[in-house]
Design an enzyme around this catalytic site. Structure first.
Site, PDB file in Angstrom:
ATOM      1  N   GLU A   1      -8.490  85.774   3.718  1.00 29.36           N
ATOM      2  CA  GLU A   1      -9.848  85.243   3.776  1.00 29.36           C
ATOM      3  C   GLU A   1     -10.076  84.243   2.653  1.00 29.36           C
ATOM      4  O   GLU A   1     -10.570  83.145   2.865  1.00 29.36           O
ATOM      5  CB  GLU A   1     -10.852  86.397   3.662  1.00 29.36           C
ATOM      6  CG  GLU A   1     -12.306  85.990   3.764  1.00 29.36           C
ATOM      7  CD  GLU A   1     -13.220  87.200   3.741  1.00 29.36           C
ATOM      8  OE1 GLU A   1     -13.908  87.439   4.748  1.00 29.36           O
ATOM      9  OE2 GLU A   1     -13.245  87.921   2.715  1.00 29.36           O
TER      10      GLU A   1
ATOM     11  N   GLU B   1     -23.976  86.628   5.463  1.00 30.31           N
ATOM     12  CA  GLU B   1     -24.753  87.867   5.537  1.00 30.31           C
ATOM     13  C   GLU B   1     -25.602  88.064   4.291  1.00 30.31           C
ATOM     14  O   GLU B   1     -25.676  89.146   3.718  1.00 30.31           O
ATOM     15  CB  GLU B   1     -23.808  89.038   5.842  1.00 30.31           C
ATOM     16  CG  GLU B   1     -23.146  88.776   7.183  1.00 30.31           C
ATOM     17  CD  GLU B   1     -21.974  89.679   7.530  1.00 30.31           C
ATOM     18  OE1 GLU B   1     -21.316  90.184   6.608  1.00 30.31           O
ATOM     19  OE2 GLU B   1     -21.730  89.863   8.724  1.00 30.31           O
TER      20      GLU B   1
ATOM     21  N   TRP C   1     -25.323  97.635   8.237  1.00 29.93           N
ATOM     22  CA  TRP C   1     -24.785  96.300   7.966  1.00 29.93           C
ATOM     23  C   TRP C   1     -25.933  95.303   7.917  1.00 29.93           C
ATOM     24  O   TRP C   1     -27.069  95.614   8.281  1.00 29.93           O
ATOM     25  CB  TRP C   1     -23.766  95.903   9.049  1.00 29.93           C
ATOM     26  CG  TRP C   1     -22.854  94.784   8.626  1.00 29.93           C
ATOM     27  CD1 TRP C   1     -22.920  93.476   8.993  1.00 29.93           C
ATOM     28  CD2 TRP C   1     -21.728  94.878   7.743  1.00 29.93           C
ATOM     29  NE1 TRP C   1     -21.915  92.754   8.392  1.00 29.93           N
ATOM     30  CE2 TRP C   1     -21.174  93.602   7.618  1.00 29.93           C
ATOM     31  CE3 TRP C   1     -21.154  95.941   7.037  1.00 29.93           C
ATOM     32  CZ2 TRP C   1     -20.059  93.340   6.818  1.00 29.93           C
ATOM     33  CZ3 TRP C   1     -20.047  95.684   6.242  1.00 29.93           C
ATOM     34  CH2 TRP C   1     -19.503  94.389   6.144  1.00 29.93           C
TER      35      TRP C   1
ATOM     36  N   ASP D   1     -27.507  84.622   6.798  1.00 28.46           N
ATOM     37  CA  ASP D   1     -26.682  83.437   7.036  1.00 28.46           C
ATOM     38  C   ASP D   1     -25.261  83.828   7.424  1.00 28.46           C
ATOM     39  O   ASP D   1     -24.970  84.998   7.688  1.00 28.46           O
ATOM     40  CB  ASP D   1     -26.695  82.523   5.803  1.00 28.46           C
ATOM     41  CG  ASP D   1     -26.065  83.159   4.564  1.00 28.46           C
ATOM     42  OD1 ASP D   1     -25.504  84.278   4.654  1.00 28.46           O
ATOM     43  OD2 ASP D   1     -26.121  82.533   3.490  1.00 28.46           O
TER      44      ASP D   1
END
Length: 396
Positions: free
Chosen positions: A344, A188, A135, A185
């Site tokens: 989202e 990502e 990740w 950030d």
């Protein structure tokens, strides 16, 4: 007031939200109850809030960033126990890594170059472990956000911070060692940059923990010093055209910059930089109340994010423009599904529609529900007086 004292939320009313319209107060309140229920139903026994219980890339993971805002919404709702359990989880994640954090801090103090791979993750499994899937992990904003969230929660409900002190100390030490290092950030991206929204989150956390009086004199002094350095750096290098910028040295804006005003206070609500920043976000990224992340966004085609509309509304409410804040709340509520779940993002006014299909093929439909969206809805609903305010103790 605890959530057990509230009316039973959404009893067998699966169709009450959706696109039916939000003309009256009761519909907003119903969605607040539903938001609380979505969050607590999916809270893991460990106390972690999963980012999304069904989305392939988020399922089984929790972020300090998402969780801190979700916990703030839950705290405002009055469910002290749920928020406590989240903060217990974070505290446990940090204290279980005490040796790692101390080694990282010592290496930084010795002037050693610490590789990104050694840094603390940005997301954890719900049991507090680290996932096996690679990740974009080095992000410091969530650590500042947690310091802000736990101290704000404790102050609101008159709680003793000693319960989380060990984790807070480790968190401050880690932030103090690495606050000025480039990292990914909120979204990502851009490991090579120093992001103003990240600096704002760190500033908010450090100033909150200083104000809490929970730390020893040495850490308090260090946190105060670094907060001042963050603010000076941002004002010197992170302002262009009178507004805050996406990262140091650019002219671009990002919707997450609103958090540098409210809640993190890097610039005061009355500061002209704050007004210019909110206006720049509105001009570049806001279409009819739906707020995009940034102008070059291609994730799921670059849709409008509910949590960012709530963040903009939160700022407008604190600045006294309740009519604008309510418009944002209405826009969010009208995007709820028939089950009262908040996604989202939504595919309205896509910035890069040609990229939407590739993300659906890669990760499936947009994350729904996103617990962060529900937490932000609760925060904005509270700012607009739609939640019972007896539990606030003077703190919003």
């Amino acid at each position: 007031m605890t959530h057990q004292q509230r009316p039973s939320p959404y009893p067998d009313r699966s169709g009450v939200v959706g696109q039916a319209g939000f003309a009256g107060r009761s519909a907003f309140v119903d969605l607040a109850h539903r938001s609380h229920r979505v969050i607590v139903e999916h809270q893991h026994p460990s106390g972690a809030y999963p980012a999304s219980p069904t989305f392939s890339a988020y399922q089984g993971f929790a972020w300090f960033r998402d969780g801190s805002f979700t916990a703030e919404g839950i705290s405002r709702y009055g469910d002290v126990a749920s928020a406590d359990r989240f903060h217990d989880w974070v505290n446990g994640v940090l204290t279980s890594r005490q040796a790692q954090i101390e080694a990282l801090v010592a290496a930084a103090a010795a002037g050693q170059e610490v590789p990104v791979e050694r840094m603390l993750p940005t997301r954890f499994t719900l049991s507090g472990g680290e996932g096996s899937v690679e990740w974009w992990d080095f992000q410091t904003d969530g650590y500042g956000m947690w310091l802000w969230a736990v101290t704000t929660h404790a102050r609101r409900h008159g709680l003793n911070l000693e319960r989380w002190r060990a984790g807070m100390e480790l968190c401050v030490d880690y932030v103090a060692a690495f606050w000025d290092r480039p990292c990914y950030d909120w979204w990502e991206e851009h490991l090579e940059q120093r992001h103003v929204s990240t600096l704002g989150a760190l500033y908010g956390g450090l100033t909150a923990v200083v104000a809490s009086g929970a730390l020893d004199d040495v850490r308090t002094a260090r946190a105060s010093q670094i907060a001042a350095e963050i603010r000076k750096l941002t004002l010197d290098e992170g302002v262009r055209g009178g507004h805050l910028t996406k990262w140091l040295g650019t002219d671009a804006v990002d919707a997450s910059l609103a958090a540098c005003v409210v809640p993190f206070g890097l610039v005061d609500v009355d500061d002209p930089i704050a007004a210019a920043t909110l206006d720049a976000i509105a001009a570049d990224l806001d279409v009819d109340g739906g707020v995009h992340r940034f102008s070059a966004d291609v994730f799921y085609g670059g849709g409008q994010w509910l949590l960012l509309s709530a963040l903009q509304g939160w700022n407008r409410a604190v600045a006294g423009d309740h009519a604008a804040a309510r418009r944002y709340l209405t826009w969010i509520a009208e995007r709820a599904t028939d089950r009262g779940e908040l996604p989202e993002q939504v595919p309205d006014h896509l910035l890069a529609p040609e990229h939407r299909a590739e993300w659906i093929e890669r990760w499936g439909p947009v994350a729904t529900p996103l617990l962060w969206s529900h937490g932000m809805y609760l925060i904005l609903a509270d700012e607009l007086g739609l939640l019972d305010t007896a539990h606030h103790g003077g703190v919003r």
